[in-house]
Design a protein around this motif. Structure first.
Motif, mmCIF file in Angstrom:
data_model
loop_
_atom_site.group_PDB
_atom_site.id
_atom_site.type_symbol
_atom_site.label_atom_id
_atom_site.label_comp_id
_atom_site.label_asym_id
_atom_site.label_seq_id
_atom_site.Cartn_x
_atom_site.Cartn_y
_atom_site.Cartn_z
ATOM 1 N N ASN A 193 0.815 -1.223 0.000
ATOM 2 C CA ASN A 193 0.000 0.000 0.000
ATOM 3 C C ASN A 193 0.844 1.266 0.000
ATOM 4 O O ASN A 193 0.437 2.301 -0.538
ATOM 5 C CB ASN A 193 -0.928 0.013 1.217
ATOM 6 C CG ASN A 193 -2.027 -1.017 1.112
ATOM 7 O OD1 ASN A 193 -2.374 -1.443 0.015
ATOM 8 N ND2 ASN A 193 -2.561 -1.442 2.244
ATOM 9 N N ASN A 197 1.578 1.838 -7.383
ATOM 10 C CA ASN A 197 1.513 2.782 -8.502
ATOM 11 C C ASN A 197 0.083 2.847 -9.045
ATOM 12 O O ASN A 197 -0.839 2.231 -8.507
ATOM 13 C CB ASN A 197 2.512 2.395 -9.591
ATOM 14 C CG ASN A 197 2.253 1.004 -10.158
ATOM 15 O OD1 ASN A 197 1.114 0.518 -10.160
ATOM 16 N ND2 ASN A 197 3.298 0.350 -10.642
ATOM 17 N N LEU A 198 -0.099 3.576 -10.126
ATOM 18 C CA LEU A 198 -1.451 3.776 -10.657
ATOM 19 C C LEU A 198 -2.064 2.505 -11.231
ATOM 20 O O LEU A 198 -3.256 2.445 -11.498
ATOM 21 C CB LEU A 198 -1.453 4.898 -11.711
ATOM 22 C CG LEU A 198 -0.513 4.746 -12.924
ATOM 23 C CD1 LEU A 198 -1.151 3.947 -14.025
ATOM 24 C CD2 LEU A 198 -0.130 6.128 -13.458
ATOM 25 N N HIS A 199 -1.225 1.473 -11.419
ATOM 26 C CA HIS A 199 -1.729 0.191 -11.929
ATOM 27 C C HIS A 199 -2.118 -0.765 -10.800
ATOM 28 O O HIS A 199 -2.526 -1.898 -11.050
ATOM 29 C CB HIS A 199 -0.682 -0.486 -12.812
ATOM 30 C CG HIS A 199 -0.228 0.374 -13.961
ATOM 31 N ND1 HIS A 199 -1.052 0.710 -15.011
ATOM 32 C CD2 HIS A 199 0.969 0.961 -14.207
ATOM 33 C CE1 HIS A 199 -0.384 1.471 -15.862
ATOM 34 N NE2 HIS A 199 0.835 1.650 -15.402
ATOM 35 N N GLY A 200 -1.943 -0.310 -9.562
ATOM 36 C CA GLY A 200 -2.269 -1.161 -8.427
ATOM 37 C C GLY A 200 -1.185 -2.158 -8.100
ATOM 38 O O GLY A 200 -1.435 -3.139 -7.387
ATOM 39 N N THR A 201 0.031 -1.940 -8.621
ATOM 40 C CA THR A 201 1.160 -2.823 -8.342
ATOM 41 C C THR A 201 2.305 -2.008 -7.746
ATOM 42 O O THR A 201 2.252 -0.783 -7.667
ATOM 43 C CB THR A 201 1.632 -3.532 -9.628
ATOM 44 O OG1 THR A 201 2.031 -2.555 -10.597
ATOM 45 C CG2 THR A 201 0.519 -4.388 -10.208
ATOM 46 N N PHE A 203 5.803 -0.101 -7.303
ATOM 47 C CA PHE A 203 6.753 0.639 -8.123
ATOM 48 C C PHE A 203 8.012 -0.193 -8.350
ATOM 49 O O PHE A 203 8.531 -0.823 -7.417
ATOM 50 C CB PHE A 203 7.160 1.942 -7.433
ATOM 51 C CG PHE A 203 6.176 3.059 -7.586
ATOM 52 C CD1 PHE A 203 6.008 3.701 -8.805
ATOM 53 C CD2 PHE A 203 5.417 3.480 -6.508
ATOM 54 C CE1 PHE A 203 5.100 4.746 -8.943
ATOM 55 C CE2 PHE A 203 4.511 4.528 -6.635
ATOM 56 C CZ PHE A 203 4.339 5.158 -7.862
ATOM 57 N N SER A 246 1.656 -7.544 -6.758
ATOM 58 C CA SER A 246 0.304 -7.042 -6.512
ATOM 59 C C SER A 246 -0.278 -7.499 -5.174
ATOM 60 O O SER A 246 -1.410 -7.163 -4.850
ATOM 61 C CB SER A 246 -0.639 -7.509 -7.633
ATOM 62 O OG SER A 246 -0.656 -8.932 -7.710
#
Length: 303
Positions: A193, A197-201, A203, A246
């Motif tokens: 959390n 990043n914006l992809h939900g994974t 960085f 993820s």
């Protein structure tokens, strides 16, 4: 690097139980089938295999009460003794217990295995019933706390954690935390959390930072093991990302991947060390980091 797996198929379980019988029952002339008990269906089984797919270490966990779990049937093939596989299996089972909110783990240890379980943080609390009607056993308990998830040298591990947070404050913001150290394997985890990043994974840069600190930490602990001092710096690194993270970011460094000469450092000379850190998302391998670190002798010992 060895990995703990969960037997899933009929073939997996056949090999798993046969190994248990060979290691724990056959030496006392008990027939196949005697290695099983009434907890097999509700137990949580773990095993380690070699590159040929042969089982080389096993263990099982079952729950006695909502607060207590029990470890049984820890066994390692004689050819693989001294590689930390027993602790690797115990650690995996302990991790399951912790995730279920268990407060203590018990085991009934043969006298010959008592030193091993003591090294895993267990304490003898009394005598247990004999095994196979002839083998004396001791009842041992480990109360689960946040600190004793680290099996070996918890003071060193706390000092390492404090060093990260004090000298690299962002590591605390990233939720990077030493999870366990067995003497042969260092595992460090991070918060997804706090690195998402914006992809939900996670960085890619956060993954690299997690790997870098894990390698640095392994060398820090090895210096402690060898009673040496030195300044550790990263000289070069290469990382290959295979899959995104993820779920649960985990970094593992095994002592077998570390190469370098500590005796050179002991003579007051800088020495390069190479190592590998494997990155996992839960139990799935997602990246591999290869680093070259230099350990510099203390200032008053440099040539």
């Amino acid at each position: 690097m060895f990995k703990v797996d969960t037997p899933n198929t009929d073939e997996d379980f056949a090999k798993y139980f046969h190994f248990r019988w060979v290691m724990l029952r056959k030496p006392w002339n008990y027939p196949e089938g005697s290695e099983k008990d009434e907890y097999e269906q509700v137990g949580l089984h773990r095993m380690v295999t070699n590159t040929d797919g042969e089982v080389i270490a096993i263990g099982r966990l079952h729950f006695n009460t909502p607060e207590e779990a029990q470890i049984r049937h820890i066994a390692v093939h004689p050819d693989y003794h001294g590689k930390g596989l027993g602790k690797l299996v115990v650690s995996a089972l302990e991790g399951v217990a912790r995730s279920q909110g268990i407060e203590r783990i018990v085991t009934n240890s043969r006298e010959v295995s008592t030193p091993f379980f003591k090294s895993c943080g267990f304490e003898v609390v009394g005598e247990a019933t004999t095994e196979l009607g002839q083998l004396k056993r001791e009842q041992m308990v480990k109360k689960l706390t946040e600190l004793n998830a680290v099996m070996l040298h918890p003071k060193w591990c706390k000092a390492l954690q404090d060093t990260w947070y004090e000298t690299i404050p962002i590591s605390e913001q990233m939720g990077i935390k030493l999870y366990q150290y067995t003497g042969r394997t260092l595992e460090v985890r991070a918060s997804l959390n706090k690195n998402i990043n914006l992809h939900g994974t996670m960085f890619a840069g956060s993954i690299f930072s997690l790997a870098t600190l894990t390698g640095w930490g392994m060398l820090y602990l090895q210096l402690k093991e060898k009673q040496l001092d030195g300044e550790i710096v990263l000289g070069d690194a290469d990382i290959h990302y295979h899959k995104p993270v993820s779920m649960q970011p985990r970094a593992l460094c095994n002592i077998e991947s570390v190469s370098g000469k500590f005796d050179t450092l002991a003579k007051g000379k800088k020495s390069p060390f190479k190592l590998v850190v494997e990155l996992h998302d839960g139990h799935n391998a997602v990246a591999e980091f290869r680093g070259v670190y230099w350990i510099l002798p203390p200032a008053d010992e440099k040539e």
